[in-house]
Design a protein around this motif. Structure first.
Motif, mmCIF file in Angstrom:
data_model
loop_
_atom_site.group_PDB
_atom_site.id
_atom_site.type_symbol
_atom_site.label_atom_id
_atom_site.label_comp_id
_atom_site.label_asym_id
_atom_site.label_seq_id
_atom_site.Cartn_x
_atom_site.Cartn_y
_atom_site.Cartn_z
ATOM 1 N N PHE A 48 -99.480 74.505 84.882
ATOM 2 C CA PHE A 48 -99.950 73.357 85.650
ATOM 3 C C PHE A 48 -98.729 72.501 85.908
ATOM 4 C CE2 PHE A 48 -104.631 72.649 84.109
ATOM 5 C CZ PHE A 48 -105.048 73.712 84.884
ATOM 6 N N LEU A 49 -98.529 72.128 87.142
ATOM 7 C CA LEU A 49 -97.507 71.143 87.488
ATOM 8 C C LEU A 49 -98.269 69.867 87.815
ATOM 9 C CD1 LEU A 49 -94.365 71.466 89.571
ATOM 10 C CD2 LEU A 49 -95.957 69.650 90.090
ATOM 11 N N ILE A 50 -97.884 68.771 87.202
ATOM 12 C CA ILE A 50 -98.566 67.492 87.401
ATOM 13 C C ILE A 50 -97.529 66.457 87.815
ATOM 14 C CG2 ILE A 50 -99.988 65.704 86.326
ATOM 15 C CD1 ILE A 50 -100.784 67.867 84.235
ATOM 16 N N CYS A 51 -97.865 65.712 88.860
ATOM 17 C CA CYS A 51 -96.996 64.613 89.294
ATOM 18 C C CYS A 51 -97.859 63.595 90.025
ATOM 19 C CB CYS A 51 -95.863 65.119 90.192
ATOM 20 S SG CYS A 51 -96.404 65.747 91.794
ATOM 21 N N ASP A 52 -97.247 62.492 90.419
ATOM 22 C CA ASP A 52 -98.000 61.508 91.190
ATOM 23 C C ASP A 52 -97.117 60.858 92.237
ATOM 24 O OD1 ASP A 52 -97.170 58.603 90.092
ATOM 25 O OD2 ASP A 52 -97.332 59.932 88.364
ATOM 26 N N GLY A 53 -97.801 60.272 93.205
ATOM 27 C CA GLY A 53 -97.150 59.522 94.265
ATOM 28 C C GLY A 53 -97.687 58.103 94.281
ATOM 29 N N SER A 54 -96.936 57.220 94.906
ATOM 30 C CA SER A 54 -97.283 55.794 94.902
ATOM 31 C C SER A 54 -98.409 55.434 95.859
ATOM 32 C CB SER A 54 -96.050 54.960 95.250
ATOM 33 O OG SER A 54 -95.040 55.197 94.299
ATOM 34 N N ASN A 55 -98.601 56.253 96.900
ATOM 35 C CA ASN A 55 -99.644 55.972 97.882
ATOM 36 C C ASN A 55 -100.128 57.288 98.496
ATOM 37 O OD1 ASN A 55 -97.880 56.613 100.200
ATOM 38 N ND2 ASN A 55 -96.822 54.729 99.622
ATOM 39 N N GLU A 56 -101.184 57.205 99.294
ATOM 40 C CA GLU A 56 -101.793 58.405 99.850
ATOM 41 C C GLU A 56 -100.825 59.201 100.731
ATOM 42 O OE1 GLU A 56 -103.280 55.440 99.739
ATOM 43 O OE2 GLU A 56 -105.230 55.761 98.753
ATOM 44 N N ARG A 57 -100.015 58.516 101.517
ATOM 45 C CA ARG A 57 -99.066 59.224 102.396
ATOM 46 C C ARG A 57 -98.049 60.014 101.596
ATOM 47 N NH1 ARG A 57 -97.346 55.948 107.617
ATOM 48 N NH2 ARG A 57 -96.886 58.067 108.232
ATOM 49 N N GLN A 58 -97.560 59.430 100.518
ATOM 50 C CA GLN A 58 -96.602 60.149 99.688
ATOM 51 C C GLN A 58 -97.269 61.348 99.012
ATOM 52 O OE1 GLN A 58 -94.891 58.167 96.261
ATOM 53 N NE2 GLN A 58 -93.148 59.575 96.233
ATOM 54 N N VAL A 59 -98.483 61.176 98.526
ATOM 55 C CA VAL A 59 -99.214 62.280 97.897
ATOM 56 C C VAL A 59 -99.370 63.435 98.897
ATOM 57 C CG1 VAL A 59 -101.450 62.956 96.906
ATOM 58 C CG2 VAL A 59 -100.375 60.805 96.215
ATOM 59 N N ASP B 159 -92.754 61.196 87.714
ATOM 60 C CA ASP B 159 -93.128 61.778 86.430
ATOM 61 C C ASP B 159 -93.620 63.226 86.546
ATOM 62 O OD1 ASP B 159 -93.448 61.834 83.692
ATOM 63 O OD2 ASP B 159 -95.408 60.855 83.740
ATOM 64 N N ILE B 160 -92.749 64.093 87.015
ATOM 65 C CA ILE B 160 -93.075 65.519 87.175
ATOM 66 C C ILE B 160 -93.103 66.163 85.787
ATOM 67 C CG2 ILE B 160 -92.376 67.714 88.198
ATOM 68 C CD1 ILE B 160 -90.789 65.984 90.282
ATOM 69 N N VAL B 161 -94.250 66.759 85.454
ATOM 70 C CA VAL B 161 -94.441 67.402 84.159
ATOM 71 C C VAL B 161 -95.051 68.777 84.403
ATOM 72 C CG1 VAL B 161 -95.733 67.294 81.987
ATOM 73 C CG2 VAL B 161 -94.749 65.221 82.944
ATOM 74 N N VAL B 162 -94.623 69.747 83.604
ATOM 75 C CA VAL B 162 -95.182 71.092 83.674
ATOM 76 C C VAL B 162 -95.838 71.402 82.337
ATOM 77 C CG1 VAL B 162 -94.638 73.541 83.927
ATOM 78 C CG2 VAL B 162 -93.460 71.848 85.361
ATOM 79 N N LEU B 163 -97.080 71.875 82.395
ATOM 80 C CA LEU B 163 -97.783 72.313 81.203
ATOM 81 C C LEU B 163 -97.772 73.833 81.180
ATOM 82 C CD1 LEU B 163 -100.940 69.995 81.188
ATOM 83 C CD2 LEU B 163 -98.729 69.616 80.087
ATOM 84 N N ASP B 164 -97.302 74.397 80.084
ATOM 85 C CA ASP B 164 -97.278 75.846 79.915
ATOM 86 C C ASP B 164 -98.675 76.271 79.469
ATOM 87 O OD1 ASP B 164 -96.915 78.486 79.218
ATOM 88 O OD2 ASP B 164 -95.075 78.126 78.076
ATOM 89 N N MET B 165 -99.431 76.877 80.365
ATOM 90 C CA MET B 165 -100.826 77.206 80.111
ATOM 91 C C MET B 165 -101.022 78.599 79.514
ATOM 92 S SD MET B 165 -102.152 74.383 80.949
ATOM 93 C CE MET B 165 -103.894 74.734 80.934
ATOM 94 N N GLU B 166 -99.948 79.370 79.395
ATOM 95 C CA GLU B 166 -100.069 80.696 78.801
ATOM 96 C C GLU B 166 -100.530 80.556 77.352
ATOM 97 O OE1 GLU B 166 -97.149 83.818 80.591
ATOM 98 O OE2 GLU B 166 -96.007 81.974 80.163
ATOM 99 N N GLY B 167 -101.536 81.288 76.993
ATOM 100 C CA GLY B 167 -102.073 81.199 75.643
ATOM 101 C C GLY B 167 -103.085 80.082 75.457
ATOM 102 N N VAL B 168 -103.223 79.218 76.452
ATOM 103 C CA VAL B 168 -104.160 78.095 76.370
ATOM 104 C C VAL B 168 -105.338 78.315 77.325
ATOM 105 C CG1 VAL B 168 -104.423 75.594 76.691
ATOM 106 C CG2 VAL B 168 -102.303 76.504 75.748
#
Length: 118
Positions: A37-48, A21-30
Motif C-alpha cells: 500500500f502506498l499512502i500519501c496526501d495532498g493539500s486540496n482536491e486539485r493536488q490529489v 508524507d509518502i509512506v509505503v506499507l509492506d503488505m506481504e504476509g499481512v
C-alpha cells in the motif's frame, strides 16, 4: 517488473507532484490483496487529482496496466490499483480520519526515503 520496483515508480510519481508524507506499507504476509500500500496526501482536491494522474501516467509509461481508479471525481480519497501496489491518495483531512497506517498496523512501514534510495 517486480512489486518493489513498481512501488518505487509510484512513490516517485507522488513526490513529483509534491505529495505529503509518502509512506509505503509492506503488505506481504499481512494481506493477500496486494504486496504494498502506498499512502500519501495532498493539500486540496486539485493536488490529489494531480498526484493520482501522475501515478497512472508513470505506471502506463512503464507498461503497467492500471486495474482501476476510484474516487477521482470527489478527490477526497483516490485509489489507484496497480495490482501488486495499491495507491491511496488522500485529501489531508480524510487521511487522518481513515488512518490506514493504524488500521494496517501489523504491516511494516517504509518511509519514502527508504523506497527512493533502494
Amino acid at each position: 517488473m517486480d512489486s518493489k520496483e513498481l512501488v518505487k515508480i509510484a512513490a516517485q510519481a507522488c513526490d513529483n507532484k509534491r505529495a505529503n508524507d509518502i509512506v509505503v506499507l509492506d503488505m506481504e504476509g499481512v494481506s493477500l490483496i496486494t504486496d504494498y500500500f502506498l499512502i500519501c496526501d495532498g493539500s486540496n482536491e486539485r493536488q490529489v487529482q494531480a498526484i493520482a494522474k501522475e501515478v497512472k501516467e508513470q505506471a502506463e509509461k512503464q507498461g503497467i496496466e492500471v486495474k482501476r481508479v476510484e474516487g477521482e471525481k470527489s478527490a477526497r480519497w483516490i485509489l489507484v490499483d496497480l495490482d501488486d501496489v495499491v495507491c491511496h491518495i488522500f485529501h489531508k483531512d480524510e487521511r487522518h480520519h481513515y488512518n490506514l497506517e493504524k488500521l494496517w498496523g501489523d504491516a511494516d512501514t517504509l518511509p519514502y526515503e527508504g523506497i527512493a534510495n533502494s
